[in-house]
Design a protein around this motif. Sequence first.
Motif: not given
Length: 190
Positions: A29-38, A47-52, A107-111, A147-152
């Motif tokens: 059903x989902x992937x839940x992550x905590x992300x830290x970005x420097x 990017x875009x997620x077609x169905x997420x 979730x699909x193949x996100x992780x 799961x993911x693709x480019x916008x263009x």
Amino acid sequence: MIRSGDTIHNPVTGERITFHQTSADTNGEAVVIECSVQPDGFVAAAHLHPSQTERFNVIDGRLGMKVGRKKLLLERGDVAEVEPGTPHKFWNMGEDEVRFVCEVRPALQFESLLETMFALAEDGKTNKKGMPNPLRLAVIARAHFDTVRLPQPPAWLQRASLALGAPMGRLFGYSPTYAPQAGTPAVPAV
């Protein structure tokens, strides 16, 4: 395979991700992550997620986002939801680390995609934007197209290009997933 509590790092983009819930934990059903970005960190590409649906909840710091045509600045307590099919990207907009919880449904193949891209970066197999060479990317992108693709360019053109590029990449020995080299497994959360 990623498990809850695992942490992965992308030294190129400055992202560190800890998995709170994986696809296995949520029955897909989902992937839940905590992300830290420097500071100066960013996601590798728009990017875009077609169905997420992707939901960002900022814990601390300043998160810059472009969602569709809108530019956003999210700070502590702010939430943004990105609907399926909406192009987006994010970056650290502050001088300190930004931390946020991201929930992706379904979730699909996100992780698997994250694990592959981060492991490639850890092993020095990406460019300064965090992207692998075009043939390796074609193999990965084709396997994760739902799961993911480019916008263009348009999806049909991407699909056609990947139908040509991915088999060539396979001939060079590239796989749709990439595991860290021996001795560099995902780090358990502390």
